[in-house]
Write a protein that holds these residues in place. Structure first.
Motif, PDB file in Angstrom:
ATOM      1  N   LEU A 104       8.816   0.035   8.693  1.00 34.21           N
ATOM      2  CA  LEU A 104       9.194  -0.878   7.928  1.00 34.21           C
ATOM      3  C   LEU A 104       9.722  -1.992   8.376  1.00 34.21           C
ATOM      4  O   LEU A 104      10.204  -2.666   7.890  1.00 34.21           O
ATOM      5  CB  LEU A 104       9.671  -0.362   6.182  1.00 34.21           C
ATOM      6  CG  LEU A 104       9.170   0.929   5.124  1.00 34.21           C
ATOM      7  CD1 LEU A 104       9.886   1.214   4.553  1.00 34.21           C
ATOM      8  CD2 LEU A 104       8.378  -0.836   4.385  1.00 34.21           C
TER       9      LEU A 104
ATOM     10  N   MET B 180       8.913  -1.806  -4.453  1.00 39.56           N
ATOM     11  CA  MET B 180       8.724  -0.687  -3.787  1.00 39.56           C
ATOM     12  C   MET B 180      10.038  -0.208  -3.294  1.00 39.56           C
ATOM     13  O   MET B 180      10.143   1.242  -3.227  1.00 39.56           O
ATOM     14  CB  MET B 180       7.500  -1.464  -2.433  1.00 39.56           C
ATOM     15  CG  MET B 180       6.552  -1.861  -3.229  1.00 39.56           C
ATOM     16  SD  MET B 180       5.452  -0.387  -3.540  1.00 39.56           S
ATOM     17  CE  MET B 180       5.055   0.551  -1.603  1.00 39.56           C
TER      18      MET B 180
ATOM     19  N   GLU C  48       6.530   7.802  -9.014  1.00 43.88           N
ATOM     20  CA  GLU C  48       5.552   7.972  -8.023  1.00 43.88           C
ATOM     21  C   GLU C  48       4.347   6.835  -8.208  1.00 43.88           C
ATOM     22  O   GLU C  48       3.891   5.532  -7.410  1.00 43.88           O
ATOM     23  CB  GLU C  48       5.182   9.737  -8.072  1.00 43.88           C
ATOM     24  CG  GLU C  48       4.200   9.479  -6.978  1.00 43.88           C
ATOM     25  CD  GLU C  48       3.608  10.411  -6.421  1.00 43.88           C
ATOM     26  OE1 GLU C  48       4.192  11.227  -5.005  1.00 43.88           O
ATOM     27  OE2 GLU C  48       3.456  11.573  -7.217  1.00 43.88           O
TER      28      GLU C  48
ATOM     29  N   VAL D  61       2.386  -5.799  -0.465  1.00 47.65           N
ATOM     30  CA  VAL D  61       1.559  -5.480   0.447  1.00 47.65           C
ATOM     31  C   VAL D  61       0.616  -5.947   0.469  1.00 47.65           C
ATOM     32  O   VAL D  61       0.093  -7.275   1.334  1.00 47.65           O
ATOM     33  CB  VAL D  61       1.890  -3.946   1.031  1.00 47.65           C
ATOM     34  CG1 VAL D  61       0.804  -4.041   2.438  1.00 47.65           C
ATOM     35  CG2 VAL D  61       2.712  -4.148   1.060  1.00 47.65           C
TER      36      VAL D  61
ATOM     37  N   GLY E 199       3.088   6.786   4.166  1.00 44.89           N
ATOM     38  CA  GLY E 199       3.753   7.204   3.332  1.00 44.89           C
ATOM     39  C   GLY E 199       2.649   8.135   2.512  1.00 44.89           C
ATOM     40  O   GLY E 199       3.439   9.405   1.389  1.00 44.89           O
TER      41      GLY E 199
ATOM     42  N   MET F 259       2.887  11.580   4.030  1.00 44.89           N
ATOM     43  CA  MET F 259       4.386  12.244   3.457  1.00 44.89           C
ATOM     44  C   MET F 259       4.481  12.626   2.785  1.00 44.89           C
ATOM     45  O   MET F 259       4.328  14.291   2.239  1.00 44.89           O
ATOM     46  CB  MET F 259       5.745  11.420   4.099  1.00 44.89           C
ATOM     47  CG  MET F 259       6.880  11.186   3.786  1.00 44.89           C
ATOM     48  SD  MET F 259       7.476  10.374   4.010  1.00 44.89           S
ATOM     49  CE  MET F 259       7.281   9.289   2.204  1.00 44.89           C
TER      50      MET F 259
ATOM     51  N   LEU G  43       1.872  -0.978  -4.547  1.00 45.85           N
ATOM     52  CA  LEU G  43       1.514  -1.666  -3.128  1.00 45.85           C
ATOM     53  C   LEU G  43       0.576  -2.729  -3.280  1.00 45.85           C
ATOM     54  O   LEU G  43       0.834  -4.282  -2.762  1.00 45.85           O
ATOM     55  CB  LEU G  43       1.347  -0.522  -2.784  1.00 45.85           C
ATOM     56  CG  LEU G  43       1.422   0.556  -1.996  1.00 45.85           C
ATOM     57  CD1 LEU G  43      -0.094   1.440  -1.690  1.00 45.85           C
ATOM     58  CD2 LEU G  43       1.355   0.005  -0.801  1.00 45.85           C
TER      59      LEU G  43
ATOM     60  N   LEU H  51      10.093   4.522   8.054  1.00 43.51           N
ATOM     61  CA  LEU H  51      11.194   3.356   7.616  1.00 43.51           C
ATOM     62  C   LEU H  51      11.488   2.925   9.665  1.00 43.51           C
ATOM     63  O   LEU H  51      11.262   1.291   8.708  1.00 43.51           O
ATOM     64  CB  LEU H  51      12.528   4.568   7.949  1.00 43.51           C
ATOM     65  CG  LEU H  51      12.910   5.282   6.629  1.00 43.51           C
ATOM     66  CD1 LEU H  51      14.310   5.662   7.027  1.00 43.51           C
ATOM     67  CD2 LEU H  51      12.835   3.982   5.790  1.00 43.51           C
TER      68      LEU H  51
ATOM     69  N   ILE I  17       3.175   3.400  -6.447  1.00 43.84           N
ATOM     70  CA  ILE I  17       1.774   3.479  -5.720  1.00 43.84           C
ATOM     71  C   ILE I  17       1.527   1.813  -6.519  1.00 43.84           C
ATOM     72  O   ILE I  17       0.909   1.124  -5.625  1.00 43.84           O
ATOM     73  CB  ILE I  17       0.938   4.877  -5.900  1.00 43.84           C
ATOM     74  CG1 ILE I  17       1.153   5.768  -5.087  1.00 43.84           C
ATOM     75  CG2 ILE I  17      -0.367   4.236  -5.890  1.00 43.84           C
ATOM     76  CD1 ILE I  17       1.111   6.653  -6.292  1.00 43.84           C
TER      77      ILE I  17
ATOM     78  N   PHE J 169       7.929  -5.950  -3.561  1.00 43.50           N
ATOM     79  CA  PHE J 169       8.718  -5.281  -2.882  1.00 43.50           C
ATOM     80  C   PHE J 169       9.986  -5.001  -3.889  1.00 43.50           C
ATOM     81  O   PHE J 169      10.377  -3.733  -3.021  1.00 43.50           O
ATOM     82  CB  PHE J 169       8.976  -6.303  -1.998  1.00 43.50           C
ATOM     83  CG  PHE J 169       8.785  -6.217  -0.540  1.00 43.50           C
ATOM     84  CD1 PHE J 169       7.399  -7.413  -0.630  1.00 43.50           C
ATOM     85  CD2 PHE J 169       7.828  -5.209   0.217  1.00 43.50           C
ATOM     86  CE1 PHE J 169       6.017  -7.481   0.364  1.00 43.50           C
ATOM     87  CE2 PHE J 169       6.683  -5.394   0.587  1.00 43.50           C
ATOM     88  CZ  PHE J 169       5.684  -6.847   1.277  1.00 43.50           C
TER      89      PHE J 169
ATOM     90  N   LEU K   9       5.456  16.948   1.463  1.00 44.69           N
ATOM     91  CA  LEU K   9       6.062  17.866   0.373  1.00 44.69           C
ATOM     92  C   LEU K   9       6.119  17.904  -0.721  1.00 44.69           C
ATOM     93  O   LEU K   9       5.003  18.383  -0.722  1.00 44.69           O
ATOM     94  CB  LEU K   9       6.439  16.528  -0.286  1.00 44.69           C
ATOM     95  CG  LEU K   9       7.460  14.816   0.550  1.00 44.69           C
ATOM     96  CD1 LEU K   9       8.042  13.610  -0.322  1.00 44.69           C
ATOM     97  CD2 LEU K   9       8.253  15.128   1.278  1.00 44.69           C
TER      98      LEU K   9
END
Ligand code: HEM
Length: 163
Positions: free
Chosen positions: A107, A79, A30, A41, A156, A159, A37, A104, A34, A76, A163
């Protein structure tokens, strides 16, 4: 077998359970999702800001593209690889999460936008770069890219809360 029951089966495989219950691997994956990123991006944002003439105005757009965009590819890859592992480890919960489905979809939109740029504007980039003017369609692609990636990140993060 329905997608939900397949996801239920997937998240209960020894591999998925091993990730989910690991005090080391899950946070590592995880955390990489992060950190990568900035390498993915983050570099695209630099180029988009140049297209919109917000930053690096003194530099040719093609130079910024050559210097930044190729380095976003390993970002990417990280990611997507870490995203898939995060998905596998909690597939049922993630699949049923509406924010994940929107993420998604955005994306896919980001991919379409980048492909349109590559096909329509990149081949002639050196020509329009010499004039110092960015075609309005390329600016639109840059603006759309900023909006879509902001949506992916917001979805993201939202979300992850659920969770
Ligand atoms: C470049 C593409 C991607 C970006 C920018 C992105 C961005 C993010 C962000 C910002 C988070 C929140 C992290 C946090 O703050 O905890 C996140 C979480 C997550 N992402 Fe992605 N993601 C990408 C691709 C993917 C892919 C392809 C998948 C799966 C197929 C995926 C699955 C997940 C999952 C399952 C979480 C929740 C992790 C948790 O349990 O907290 N991501 N993503």
């Amino acid at each position: 077998m329905s997608i939900v029951s397949w996801c239920h089966w997937l998240q209960n495989t020894p591999f998925a359970t091993g990730i989910r219950q690991s005090d080391l691997f899950f946070p590592l994956i995880e955390g990489s999702h992060i950190i990568a990123l900035s390498l993915s991006v983050g570099l695209i944002v630099v180029f988009d800001l140049r297209l919109l003439r917000v930053a690096f105005r003194g530099q040719p757009a093609s130079l910024i593209m050559e210097q930044f965009v190729p380095f976003s590819l390993p970002g990417f890859v990280i990611m997507f690889a870490t995203g898939v592992l995060l998905f596998i480890s909690q597939a049922e919960k993630v699949y049923l999460n509406p924010f994940f489905r929107f993420k998604l979809a955005f994306l896919v939109l980001a991919g379409i936008n980048a492909s349109v740029y590559q096909v329509k504007y990149y081949p002639k980039m050196r020509e329009w770069d010499k004039s110092g003017l960015v075609p309005w369609g390329a600016k639109l692609s840059g603006a759309l890219s900023l909006l879509v990636w902001a949506a992916v990140i917001a979805l993201g993060r939202t979300m992850a809360y659920e969770l």
